[in-house]
Design an enzyme around this catalytic site. Structure first.
Site, PDB file in Angstrom:
ATOM      1  N   ASP A 487     -23.772 -38.484 -36.185  1.00  0.00           N
ATOM      2  CA  ASP A 487     -24.936 -39.024 -35.483  1.00  0.00           C
ATOM      3  C   ASP A 487     -25.514 -40.260 -36.160  1.00  0.00           C
ATOM      4  O   ASP A 487     -26.322 -40.972 -35.582  1.00  0.00           O
ATOM      5  CB  ASP A 487     -26.053 -37.965 -35.460  1.00  0.00           C
ATOM      6  CG  ASP A 487     -25.886 -36.980 -34.319  1.00  0.00           C
ATOM      7  OD1 ASP A 487     -25.238 -37.331 -33.326  1.00  0.00           O
ATOM      8  OD2 ASP A 487     -26.408 -35.866 -34.439  1.00  0.00           O
TER       9      ASP A 487
HETATM   10  C1  BGC Z   1     -26.000 -32.551 -35.813  1.00  0.00           C
HETATM   11  C2  BGC Z   1     -24.561 -32.701 -35.361  1.00  0.00           C
HETATM   12  C3  BGC Z   1     -23.950 -33.896 -36.038  1.00  0.00           C
HETATM   13  C4  BGC Z   1     -24.099 -33.822 -37.538  1.00  0.00           C
HETATM   14  C5  BGC Z   1     -23.576 -35.043 -38.247  1.00  0.00           C
HETATM   15  C6  BGC Z   1     -26.059 -32.522 -37.316  1.00  0.00           C
HETATM   16  O1  BGC Z   1     -27.373 -32.498 -37.714  1.00  0.00           O
HETATM   17  O2  BGC Z   1     -26.517 -31.368 -35.276  1.00  0.00           O
HETATM   18  O3  BGC Z   1     -24.510 -32.825 -33.979  1.00  0.00           O
HETATM   19  O4  BGC Z   1     -22.600 -33.927 -35.677  1.00  0.00           O
HETATM   20  O5  BGC Z   1     -25.459 -33.657 -37.863  1.00  0.00           O
HETATM   21  O6  BGC Z   1     -24.333 -36.165 -38.033  1.00  0.00           O
END
Ligand code: BGC
Length: 813
Positions: A487
């Site tokens: 993200d």
């Molecule tokens: C989110 C995921 C994401 C991950 C890496 C998590 O907090 O829930 O959807 O893939 O972070 O960024």
């Protein structure tokens, strides 16, 4: 290394973690509830409850990031002469003669002793019921008669947990309660649109109560010294606005050796619109009374508790391993599966790091959670797949998150995360392989929850694949959109404004070129699954069409995605490499190594082995593999949030546990059992528990999302425990790739990948209407099944064909 204090230990026989010191380095919590009514409870009884949705139906109030930490919860105050204490030590923090908290499967038991009195509270949410039971047992272990004053305490949340924390000009005037007998009803906003209320009841006559916080606590006091408790005198206050609470007051006399039970119930009720009131302004209590009647004696509560325990026995009997290594067995048989259920229930919504107001259910998160859960309760997994797919758009894109109560996509975050669609295939294939239920593919599923827009679930899978193919960049690699799994790698954001969201701002979306190697690998893995599924259901043309797309993707990765020793991570908006030896920082990233090795891209050319070796060389450290290396030391506005974190934390070179299993599976597919095991053991909670309770800080019985990486100030310190895709991925890795028991359309594929030191082990696996007892003899091999017999008869290949009944399987490697 600093001295590592111990705060507790595993009790495998009871499937509990036993905390023996209330002052854990961070609140160590547990989850109660399995379907609708949920509670979070810490080892000092802190936390809160909600119905279905931690934002919209918060029942009790909780203040995150409070001082002191973890204040507020379900508190019992025992006043014995001048001494006031709590069984869970907090909030009074009176030193106890004995303290113990046992976190078990959906229940927690907290016991305190002081001056010859024991108070033991069993907390659980009975199956299918909308309430939390708190069974308090008071025992006089002294030689003299004890006259005790008991106060209970809960603080109501005004339902919407977000506005409860901010809209005080309104909130302080809306609070309403009713008190009847030993039940305190919370009915704020019930007079208008709400059709639900909550109650707090005890199954004994009370000698007083309080419902107004300020009267009970005193404006200048704290939960540690409420006026009413300190004076031993309830005020019988009736809340009008301000902050309503619920506190019962009970006088208890106990002869030496005598014990008394009190059943407290925190319940939630919904009424039909035309049945809301029994008289003007008086709530209809019929359903509350019926619920209370089901749980108003110790016997009834004990029976409900037995039902819960039997339920967990059955769930944990589906996959059981016996290796002789306690640390492995307890994680596989108990805690990893338990955490998978919790993450399935909550996605990333409510933990002591997730405030419950922000994130709802994640599209990709919930799909991944399925692989950890589908074997437990397949019908719930089926429903979840339909719910998730219903938030997809007609072009295959999807809402990134949805609210559990409404099941509607969350507009605040929207869509545009280009990995999301692939995960639907991942989750659906796992479901069909577990159950053999192909009929799910024919279910009619809407787009964006719009009635009339329904197409089959299969069609949703097809447009998911197409969404990737239709969004390729200049190197014929997948466009990343707002972000892929990471993200925080925001290649189209370009933000200098601290008030902007990295996730939703796309300043440069027009003509974007940024491409993701992680989605490329994910597409190949899920694409192969999709092709196999199409063949299985007789869609040969579709299989062929997609195989071509997969082959093209493999070629694109080999041509444009290889850096010499590892796979690139991405191309940025300007077409520059990310995760390359040419870069100054963050030369290598874990996600593309994981997905491209799982996809076996360039295996014959040696790419897979080189990539796995590079993970060991550049990413691995004492506590696991970091996400990228070296860490970013400055903010790079073309990269976004990833470079906003200080070195070694979160997505900037933290050990983001979620993605370690991707590389471990890559190792398993490549047959490198020693390496797979050593990566796995580094982040396996039971190994961490033994060595690093203080440093690790968060709960030692479950995985956390992130452990500070080698570039951090305190490498090894954990954060964001419980709600993480790590749970499902650790389970998928160990159950299917290390221990090697993999559900398939027609049976179970057996293909372990083990360290050379592995001894003989047995997996008992319930599968559809069969049960297999599988004895595996590794014979010092890391990989490669030589011979399988099913009920004494040799089997061709590695799949034991499914048939009902009990079977014994013998596997020689
Ligand atoms: C989110 C995921 C994401 C991950 C890496 C998590 O907090 O829930 O959807 O893939 O972070 O960024």
């Amino acid at each position: 290394m600093e001295e590592q204090k111990r705060y507790g230990h595993f009790d495998d026989q009871h499937r509990e973690y036993v905390i023996t010191d209330p002052q854990t380095p961070w609140p160590w919590i547990n989850y109660l509830g399995n379907e609708d009514f949920f509670s979070l409870i810490s080892n000092t009884a802190g936390g809160y409850s909600f119905y279905k949705d931690a934002k919209f139906r918060r029942i009790t109030r909780y203040r995150y990031n409070n001082v002191p930490m973890d204040n507020g919860g379900r508190y019992f105050y025992v006043k014995d002469g001048d001494t006031v204490w709590n069984p869970g030590w907090k909030p009074c923090k009176t030193p106890l003669d004995f303290y113990e908290c046992r976190h078990g499967m959906s229940y927690t038991r907290i016991t305190g002793r002081k001056n010859g009195v024991e108070a033991s509270v069993l907390f659980f949410v009975p199956l299918k019921k909308w309430c939390e039971v708190q069974k308090l047992t008071l025992t006089n272990q002294s030689q003299e008669t004890k006259s005790l004053k008991l106060f209970s305490f809960e603080e109501w949340c005004l339902w919407n947990a977000a506005t409860d924390m901010e809209n005080f000009q309104r909130n302080f005037s809306t609070g309403e309660v009713e008190i009847e007998g030993s039940t305190i009803y919370h009915k704020t906003e019930y007079r208008e649109r709400r059709n639900h209320y909550a109650f707090y009841h005890v199954n004994a006559p009370i000698q007083g109560f309080d419902t107004d916080r300020e009267t009970f606590v005193g404006l200048y006091n704290e939960f540690a010294n409420p006026d009413a408790v300190m004076e031993g005198k309830p005020r019988n206050s009736h809340a009008h606005g301000w902050s309503p609470i619920a506190s019962h007051y009970i006088e208890v006399t106990l002869a030496p050796g005598e014990s008394k039970d009190f059943v407290f119930l925190l319940g939630y009720i919904e009424n039909e619109q035309d049945e809301k009131f029994s008289a003007p302004q008086v709530i209809n209590k019929t359903k509350a009374k019926a619920l209370i009647a089901e749980l108003d004696t110790t016997e009834k509560v004990d029976r409900a508790f037995d039902v819960l325990c039997t339920y967990w026995d059955a769930l944990l009997n589906i996959y059981k391993v016996k290796t002789g290594n306690d640390k492995l067995d307890r994680m596989v048989n108990i805690w990893n599966q338990y955490q998978c259920m919790v993450t399935f229930n909550f996605s990333r919504s409510a933990s002591f790091f997730e405030s419950g107001v922000g994130r709802g259910m994640g599209f990709r998160d919930s799909n991944q959670d399925l692989v950890g859960f589908v074997h437990q309760i397949p019908p719930r997994a089926r429903q979840r797949i339909i719910d998730i797919a219903s938030t997809q758009f007609p072009d295959g894109g999807c809402y990134h998150q949805y609210q559990p109560l409404t099941k509607r996509g969350n507009n605040d975050i929207g869509g545009g995360f280009n990995d999301d669609p692939c995960w639907l295939i991942f989750g659906t294939v796992a479901y069909i392989k577990e159950t053999g239920d192909f009929s799910i593919l024919d279910e009619m599923v809407p787009f964006d929850n719009q009635p009339g827009s329904e197409v089959t679930l299969f069609e949703h899978l097809k447009i998911s694949m197409d969404h990737v193919i239709k969004n390729l960049g200049p190197h014929m690699l997948p466009l990343i959109g707002r972000a892929d799994w990471n993200d925080c790698l925001n290649l189209n954001c370009f933000s200098w404004d601290p008030n902007e969201s990295f996730q939703t701002t796309e300043n440069v979306s027009e003509g974007t070129k940024a491409e993701s190697l992680m989605i490329a690998g994910l597409f190949v893995v899920t694409g192969k699954d999709y092709v196999a599924l199409c063949k299985k259901i007789g869609k040969a043309d579709e299989a062929e069409r997609m195989q071509k797309a997969v082959d093209a993707m493999i070629e694109a990765v080999k041509k444009h995605g290889w850096d010499g020793e590892w796979y690139l991570r991405a191309y940025d908006f300007y077409g520059r490499k990310i995760g390359s030896n040419e870069c100054e920082e963050a030369k290598i990233f874990i996600e593309s190594q994981g997905w491209c090795t799982m996809a076996e891209i360039g295996a014959e050319e040696g790419m897979v082995a080189k990539s796995l070796d590079s993970c060991k060389k550049y990413l691995e450290c004492e506590h696991g593999m970091v996400l990228n290396n070296p860490a970013f030391t400055r903010y790079i506005y073309e990269y976004g949030e990833i470079s906003s974190y200080p070195e070694g934390y979160k997505e900037n070179a933290g050990i983001f546990c979620h993605n370690n299993p991707w590389v471990i599976i890559g190792e398993c597919i490549a047959g490198r059992g020693n390496d797979a095991w050593s990566h796995y053991a580094k982040i396996l909670p039971s190994y961490v528990e033994e060595k690093y309770q203080t440093l690790h800080k968060v709960e030692p019985y479950v995985n956390c999302q992130m452990v500070a990486g080698k570039d951090a100030f305190r490498p090894g310190e954990g954060k964001n425990s419980w709600l993480t895709g790590t749970a499902a991925w650790m389970w998928y890795t160990v159950s299917e790739f290390i221990l090697g028991i993999k559900p398939d359309y027609d049976g179970i594929r057996i293909d372990p990948c083990l360290p050379e030191t592995a001894k003989d082990y047995t997996v008992t696996r319930k599968f559809r209407e069969a049960e297999y007892v599988i004895n595996i003899h590794p014979n010092g091999q890391q990989k490669g099944v030589k011979q399988i017999t099913l009920d004494g008869n040799p089997v061709d290949g590695t799949v034991i064909p499914y048939s009902k009944g009990k079977h014994t399987v013998d596997v020689q490697m």
